[in-house]
Design a protein around this motif. Structure first.
Motif, mmCIF file in Angstrom:
data_model
loop_
_atom_site.group_PDB
_atom_site.id
_atom_site.type_symbol
_atom_site.label_atom_id
_atom_site.label_comp_id
_atom_site.label_asym_id
_atom_site.label_seq_id
_atom_site.Cartn_x
_atom_site.Cartn_y
_atom_site.Cartn_z
ATOM 1 N N UNK A 58 -6.370 -3.220 -2.814
ATOM 2 C CA UNK A 58 -5.593 -2.570 -1.749
ATOM 3 C C UNK A 58 -4.120 -2.507 -2.132
ATOM 4 N N UNK A 59 -3.444 -1.447 -1.694
ATOM 5 C CA UNK A 59 -2.006 -1.327 -1.935
ATOM 6 C C UNK A 59 -1.208 -1.433 -0.646
ATOM 7 N N UNK A 60 -1.913 -1.588 0.487
ATOM 8 C CA UNK A 60 -1.257 -1.741 1.781
ATOM 9 C C UNK A 60 -2.283 -2.215 2.793
ATOM 10 N N UNK A 63 -2.022 -1.267 8.643
ATOM 11 C CA UNK A 63 -0.804 -0.793 9.312
ATOM 12 C C UNK A 63 0.203 -0.232 8.321
ATOM 13 N N UNK A 64 -0.223 -0.067 7.064
ATOM 14 C CA UNK A 64 0.599 0.505 5.995
ATOM 15 C C UNK A 64 1.733 -0.424 5.542
ATOM 16 N N UNK A 65 1.585 -1.722 5.737
ATOM 17 C CA UNK A 65 2.567 -2.673 5.222
ATOM 18 C C UNK A 65 2.279 -2.933 3.743
ATOM 19 N N UNK A 66 3.220 -2.522 2.867
ATOM 20 C CA UNK A 66 3.029 -2.680 1.426
ATOM 21 C C UNK A 66 4.189 -3.401 0.758
ATOM 22 N N UNK A 67 5.147 -3.876 1.524
ATOM 23 C CA UNK A 67 6.386 -4.375 0.933
ATOM 24 C C UNK A 67 6.201 -5.634 0.092
ATOM 25 N N UNK A 88 12.069 7.985 -12.624
ATOM 26 C CA UNK A 88 10.969 7.443 -11.833
ATOM 27 C C UNK A 88 10.563 8.481 -10.790
ATOM 28 N N UNK A 89 9.260 8.723 -10.694
ATOM 29 C CA UNK A 89 8.714 9.734 -9.794
ATOM 30 C C UNK A 89 7.962 9.068 -8.650
ATOM 31 N N UNK A 90 8.189 9.553 -7.432
ATOM 32 C CA UNK A 90 7.362 9.165 -6.292
ATOM 33 C C UNK A 90 6.999 10.413 -5.505
ATOM 34 N N UNK A 91 5.869 10.345 -4.813
ATOM 35 C CA UNK A 91 5.487 11.414 -3.915
ATOM 36 C C UNK A 91 6.223 11.292 -2.596
ATOM 37 N N UNK A 92 6.199 12.357 -1.810
ATOM 38 C CA UNK A 92 6.975 12.375 -0.572
ATOM 39 C C UNK A 92 6.456 11.355 0.434
ATOM 40 N N UNK A 93 5.148 11.084 0.454
ATOM 41 C CA UNK A 93 4.613 10.098 1.388
ATOM 42 C C UNK A 93 5.200 8.720 1.117
ATOM 43 N N UNK A 94 5.275 8.343 -0.163
ATOM 44 C CA UNK A 94 5.879 7.062 -0.527
ATOM 45 C C UNK A 94 7.359 7.044 -0.167
ATOM 46 N N UNK A 95 8.056 8.153 -0.442
ATOM 47 C CA UNK A 95 9.488 8.220 -0.134
ATOM 48 C C UNK A 95 9.742 8.101 1.367
ATOM 49 N N UNK A 96 8.866 8.695 2.172
ATOM 50 C CA UNK A 96 9.038 8.639 3.623
ATOM 51 C C UNK A 96 8.709 7.265 4.193
ATOM 52 N N UNK A 97 7.612 6.696 3.747
ATOM 53 C CA UNK A 97 7.146 5.453 4.358
ATOM 54 C C UNK A 97 7.869 4.229 3.828
ATOM 55 N N UNK A 98 8.024 4.130 2.496
ATOM 56 C CA UNK A 98 8.595 2.924 1.890
ATOM 57 C C UNK A 98 10.113 2.966 1.784
ATOM 58 N N UNK A 99 10.703 4.148 1.896
ATOM 59 C CA UNK A 99 12.164 4.295 1.762
ATOM 60 C C UNK A 99 12.680 3.616 0.484
ATOM 61 N N UNK A 211 -8.485 -7.309 2.572
ATOM 62 C CA UNK A 211 -9.706 -7.105 3.334
ATOM 63 C C UNK A 211 -9.896 -5.713 3.887
ATOM 64 N N UNK A 212 -8.822 -4.979 4.091
ATOM 65 C CA UNK A 212 -8.889 -3.598 4.583
ATOM 66 C C UNK A 212 -7.548 -2.949 4.287
ATOM 67 N N UNK A 213 -7.498 -1.640 4.422
ATOM 68 C CA UNK A 213 -6.248 -0.941 4.151
ATOM 69 C C UNK A 213 -6.403 0.074 3.038
ATOM 70 N N UNK A 214 -5.286 0.643 2.649
ATOM 71 C CA UNK A 214 -5.290 1.730 1.684
ATOM 72 C C UNK A 214 -5.703 1.258 0.298
ATOM 73 N N UNK A 215 -6.625 1.997 -0.311
ATOM 74 C CA UNK A 215 -7.050 1.709 -1.669
ATOM 75 C C UNK A 215 -5.997 2.179 -2.667
ATOM 76 N N UNK A 216 -6.052 1.646 -3.881
ATOM 77 C CA UNK A 216 -5.090 2.008 -4.913
ATOM 78 C C UNK A 216 -5.367 3.375 -5.507
ATOM 79 N N UNK A 217 -5.937 3.393 -6.708
ATOM 80 C CA UNK A 217 -6.214 4.650 -7.393
ATOM 81 C C UNK A 217 -7.456 5.299 -6.785
ATOM 82 N N UNK A 218 -7.278 6.506 -6.259
ATOM 83 C CA UNK A 218 -8.387 7.277 -5.701
ATOM 84 C C UNK A 218 -8.367 8.652 -6.348
ATOM 85 N N UNK A 219 -9.294 8.883 -7.262
ATOM 86 C CA UNK A 219 -9.278 10.118 -8.033
ATOM 87 C C UNK A 219 -9.698 11.312 -7.178
#
Length: 262
Positions: A58-60, A63-67, A88-99, A211-219
């Motif tokens: 899991x990467x978060x 509740x999307x807590x990944x810090x 360094x490249x990030x997608x907009x979702x990461x830029x919006x959520x993680x700041x 135990x739950x939350x966002x998975x890492x690499x999802x092709x």
């Protein structure tokens, strides 16, 4: 990581040193093996990826807590990677959520160029990634939208709402950014893997079970059978609080730098 190895890697990054040779201890040689490919500039453009995750992938949280997903040594590793690449490249979702600030704070070295993929202009102009601090700032988008002074805008055509990884990479290389790190999120990294453009992927695993939350690499196009699954050549490195798996991917087939050759 010793001080003399880090200074050597920074010199290689700046074209003032070579990876071959060196009177290193076994531990120092491991550091050269891990970070040397990022510092090297004589093998042409290369793209790396890095993702920090839990033992259960899991990467978060839900509740999307990944810090705090990475331990202190995992964070230091990420900052070393930033210091050794051009951008360094990030997608907009990461830029919006993680700041994210995408700066180098936990080691000596230059701040990389900060690049956000934002096809539809969702990221506000006061986002931390656009803050003027001396580092280059770039946005890749598919529409005409004003950005803060000093931010370099790359406009590309979107297909089905998405930008093509090959076109993005070509535009960044043309802008003088040839060694790039994709830091997030998992979907953005996956798209570059699927396009065959990622040279190496560092998966930093922290000893935590979520135990739950966002998975890492999802092709985007996963295989139907394990026989078709991507099986990169992989070396594990213990960092202390985290373990990093350095995965050599098809995007590095012709330019691979393996520990044996360093």
């Amino acid at each position: 990581m010793s001080a003399r190895v880090w200074q050597h890697l920074l010199a290689v990054r700046d074209g003032k040193g070579h990876l071959s040779g060196g009177d290193w201890s076994p531990g120092e040689q491991r550091a050269v093996d891990l970070y040397g490919p990022l510092a090297q500039r004589d093998v042409g453009p290369r793209v790396f990826g890095q993702i920090g995750q839990s033992l259960d992938g899991r990467i978060a949280t839900e509740s999307d807590d990944a810090r705090d997903i990475s331990g202190p040594d995992g964070l230091a590793h990420l900052h070393r990677m930033r210091a050794l690449v051009d951008g360094v490249i990030v997608g907009v979702k990461t830029a919006l959520h993680d700041q994210p600030r995408l700066t180098v704070r936990l080691c000596e070295g230059p701040n990389p160029a900060r690049i956000v993929i934002d096809p539809h202009g969702r990221l506000p102009n006061d986002a931390p990634i656009f803050r003027a601090d001396g580092a280059r700032r770039l946005v890749i988008q598919a529409l005409e939208q004003d950005r803060p002074e000093g931010v370099e805008v790359i406009t590309l055509k979107a297909t089905e709402g998405r930008l093509d990884p090959d076109e993005m990479l070509a535009a960044l290389n043309k802008a003088g950014l040839t060694t790039l790190l994709i830091e997030g999120g998992g979907f953005t990294i996956s798209r570059f893997i699927d396009a065959g453009l990622l040279a190496r992927l560092h998966i930093a695993i922290a000893p935590v079970l979520i135990g739950a939350g966002q998975q890492g690499i999802t092709m985007p196009y996963p295989p139907d059978t394990l026989a078709e699954a991507l099986r990169p050549a992989t070396t594990a490195f213990s960092l202390g609080s985290d373990v990093v798996f350095d995965c050599e991917l098809p995007g590095d087939r012709e330019q691979a730098v393996t520990p044996a050759s360093l």
